[in-house]
Design an enzyme around this catalytic site. Structure first.
Site, PDB file in Angstrom:
ATOM      1  N   HIS A 100      42.795  18.705  36.861  1.00 23.95           N
ATOM      2  CA  HIS A 100      41.755  18.800  37.892  1.00 23.95           C
ATOM      3  C   HIS A 100      41.625  20.278  38.231  1.00 23.95           C
ATOM      4  O   HIS A 100      42.627  21.005  38.234  1.00 23.95           O
ATOM      5  CB  HIS A 100      42.169  18.100  39.185  1.00 23.95           C
ATOM      6  CG  HIS A 100      42.478  16.643  39.069  1.00 23.95           C
ATOM      7  ND1 HIS A 100      43.716  16.176  38.718  1.00 23.95           N
ATOM      8  CD2 HIS A 100      41.712  15.546  39.307  1.00 23.95           C
ATOM      9  CE1 HIS A 100      43.692  14.849  38.742  1.00 23.95           C
ATOM     10  NE2 HIS A 100      42.501  14.442  39.087  1.00 23.95           N
ATOM     11  N   ASP A 103      44.297  21.562  40.490  1.00 20.41           N
ATOM     12  CA  ASP A 103      45.686  21.558  39.993  1.00 20.41           C
ATOM     13  C   ASP A 103      46.068  22.943  39.498  1.00 20.41           C
ATOM     14  O   ASP A 103      47.214  23.366  39.613  1.00 20.41           O
ATOM     15  CB  ASP A 103      45.864  20.648  38.762  1.00 20.41           C
ATOM     16  CG  ASP A 103      45.502  19.218  39.008  1.00 20.41           C
ATOM     17  OD1 ASP A 103      45.574  18.784  40.163  1.00 20.41           O
ATOM     18  OD2 ASP A 103      45.162  18.526  38.016  1.00 20.41           O
ATOM     19  N   ASP A 308      52.257   4.757  38.386  1.00 22.70           N
ATOM     20  CA  ASP A 308      52.106   5.790  37.346  1.00 22.70           C
ATOM     21  C   ASP A 308      53.408   6.073  36.599  1.00 22.70           C
ATOM     22  O   ASP A 308      53.826   7.227  36.467  1.00 22.70           O
ATOM     23  CB  ASP A 308      51.563   7.096  37.964  1.00 22.70           C
ATOM     24  CG  ASP A 308      50.081   7.021  38.282  1.00 22.70           C
ATOM     25  OD1 ASP A 308      49.407   6.095  37.785  1.00 22.70           O
ATOM     26  OD2 ASP A 308      49.600   7.884  39.037  1.00 22.70           O
TER      27      ASP A 308
HETATM   28  C1  XLS Z   1      44.338   8.358  39.960  1.00 23.46           C
HETATM   29  C2  XLS Z   1      43.661   8.673  38.710  1.00 23.46           C
HETATM   30  C3  XLS Z   1      43.491  10.144  38.438  1.00 23.46           C
HETATM   31  C4  XLS Z   1      42.474  10.372  37.367  1.00 23.46           C
HETATM   32  C5  XLS Z   1      41.949  11.759  37.284  1.00 23.46           C
HETATM   33  O1  XLS Z   1      44.806   7.260  40.185  1.00 23.46           O
HETATM   34  O2  XLS Z   1      44.348   8.055  37.675  1.00 23.46           O
HETATM   35  O3  XLS Z   1      44.699  10.717  38.107  1.00 23.46           O
HETATM   36  O4  XLS Z   1      42.978  10.027  36.119  1.00 23.46           O
HETATM   37  O5  XLS Z   1      41.312  12.130  38.440  1.00 23.46           O
HETATM   38 NI    NI Z   2      45.996   6.393  38.347  1.00 23.99          NI
END
Ligand code: XLS
Ligand code: NI
Ligand code: NI
Length: 436
Positions: A100, A103, A308
């Site tokens: 991003h 980032d 994640d």
């Molecule tokens: C958040 C999203 C994010 C996108 C990119 O849950 O997965 O990380 O992949 O903005």
């Molecule tokens: Ni995500």
């Protein structure tokens, strides 16, 4: 700059080794179905998780040791961080990364200054890409962290916020183009609602579509030829997000005449949050010709949020690769590890273990899927199962030659359909297990 990961050398493929810092299954050069594993899998590291996520959660502060990072928001630190990231990409042997805008470069007091910061860092990223050959899989903009986006970005009730988001995305597109990015992702960070009592849903959906059309126009204006993707997610941070799953995104894109301009970026954990399997989301996207790219991770089915985690489930990776291979493989897309190490995995080396595991899991999934395809076990079954459509009445229906009237006449004459063959669900599951 001193090495960020001095204790780790380039990760090699060594299936016999007991050293956990080696690939046991991912041999980048190995050829499967006419392409190397590297070409099939197109692994990417997510800059935000790998280099900006310090391991904090709602209950505690960050835990990760990142000795290259001085913890400040300075440009100098951003540069060092970028170099550390490329050292990591190189040692891991991935071809791609994603980020991003915020980032990689610090946000300043004004948009003009923020853009200048970004330009400064883009120079470093360009040089590092040049040095290592690592490419940008896709770029994106953070339209959800800053307080101005509390009501959303393109779906904000505040028109100035919409305008700010447009300016931010315009810049992010330029930056992605300057870095030769293969694509650009729209994940609707807060494009949804917390309460329907304060929300004009129809108006917000129209605004979101307008925003995407403006992005398509701007892409043409600047001559950026990367692929646009929309990334479904049903909730978190909002209660409900408009891009809730692949089918909802597809309906939205169709309604607003956007299907020629965006494909889907499917994330495993977002699928499970939507109450679908990862395989389902990929299969739907492939069926409607919208499969673009993948955020490779996994959720915890006993938890209701985006954990994640790194992908390790071989069923998941095999199913995913079956669908991806069937769809013809990635073109602009790839497997981006949108995943973070556990809060308790706080040492720099854990970042390697996490990615190695994900890469090996997908290498195994790819090989299993290719073997299943080579043996034709599922294809043959599918072909047989639908064979009544290949000739006679089925072929005539598919060709659009018949209507209800003719089918009524046909059925009145023919009588009860003969029972179909068994679905053989368990047999197929057993066959799958032979390959995993
Ligand atoms: C958040 C999203 C994010 C996108 C990119 O849950 O997965 O990380 O992949 O903005
Ligand atoms: Ni995500
Ligand atoms: Ni994602």
């Amino acid at each position: 700059m001193a090495e960020a990961f001095p204790k780790v050398k380039k990760i090699e493929y060594d299936p016999k080794s007991r050293n956990p810092l080696t690939f046991k299954h991912y041999n980048a050069e190995e050829v499967v179905e006419g392409k190397t594993l590297a070409e099939h899998l197109r692994f990417s590291v997510a800059f935000w998780h790998a280099f900006r996520n310090d391991g904090h959660d709602q209950f505690g502060v960050g835990t990760r040791q990142m000795p290259w990072d001085d913890g400040s928001d300075s440009l100098a630190n951003a540069k060092t961080r970028a170099r550390a990231a490329f050292e990591f990409f190189e040692k891991l042997g991935v071809g791609f990364y994603c980020f991003h805008d915020r980032d990689v470069a610090p946000e300043a007091d004004t948009l003009a200054e923020t853009n200048k910061n970004l330009d400064e860092i883009v120079k470093v990223l360009q040089a590092e890409q040049q040095r290592t050959g690592v490419k940008l899989l896709w770029g994106t903009a953070c339209l959800f962290a800053h307080p101005r986006y509390m009501h959303g970005a393109a779906t904000s009730c505040n028109a100035d916020v919409f305008a700010y988001a447009a300016a931010q995305v315009a810049k992010a597109l330029e930056v992605t183009q300057a870095l030769g990015g293969g694509g650009y992702v729209f994940w609707g960070g807060r494009e949804g609602y917390k309460s329907l009592l304060n929300t004009d849903m129809g108006r917000e959906l129209d605004h979101l579509a307008k925003f995407l059309h403006m992005a398509v126009d701007y892409k043409k204006q600047i001559g950026f030829d990367g692929q646009f993707y929309i990334e479904p997610k049903p909730k978190e941070p909002t209660k409900h997000q408009y891009d809730s799953d692949a089918a909802a995104c597809y309906a939205f894109l169709q309604r607003y005449d956007l299907t020629d301009h965006l494909k889907l970026n499917l994330e495993a954990n977002h699928a499970t949050l939507a109450g679908h399997s990862f395989h389902h989301e990929l299969e739907f996207a492939a069926a409607v010709g919208m499969l673009g790219s993948v955020d490779a991770n996994r959720g915890d089915l006993m938890l209701g949020w985006d954990t994640d985690q790194f992908p390790t489930d071989l069923y998941d990776t095999t199913f995913a690769m079956l669908t991806i291979l069937k769809a013809g493989g990635f073109t602009t897309g790839g497997l981006n590890f949108d995943a973070h190490v556990a809060r308790e995995s706080f040492e720099p080396v854990d970042l390697f273990h996490a990615h190695i595991g994900g890469m090996d899991a997908f290498a195994r999934g790819l090989k299993a899927a290719a073997a299943i395809r080579a043996d034709g076990v599922l294809d043959d079954f599918l072909k047989q199962r639908y064979s009544s459509w290949d000739s006679g009445i089925g072929a005539d229906i598919e060709a659009g030659k018949l209507g209800f009237k003719q089918l009524s006449e046909y059925m009145l004459k023919k009588g009860e359909p003969a029972p179909n063959e068994s679905g053989r669900v368990e047999m197929l599951e057993n066959i799958l297990n032979e390959y995993i």
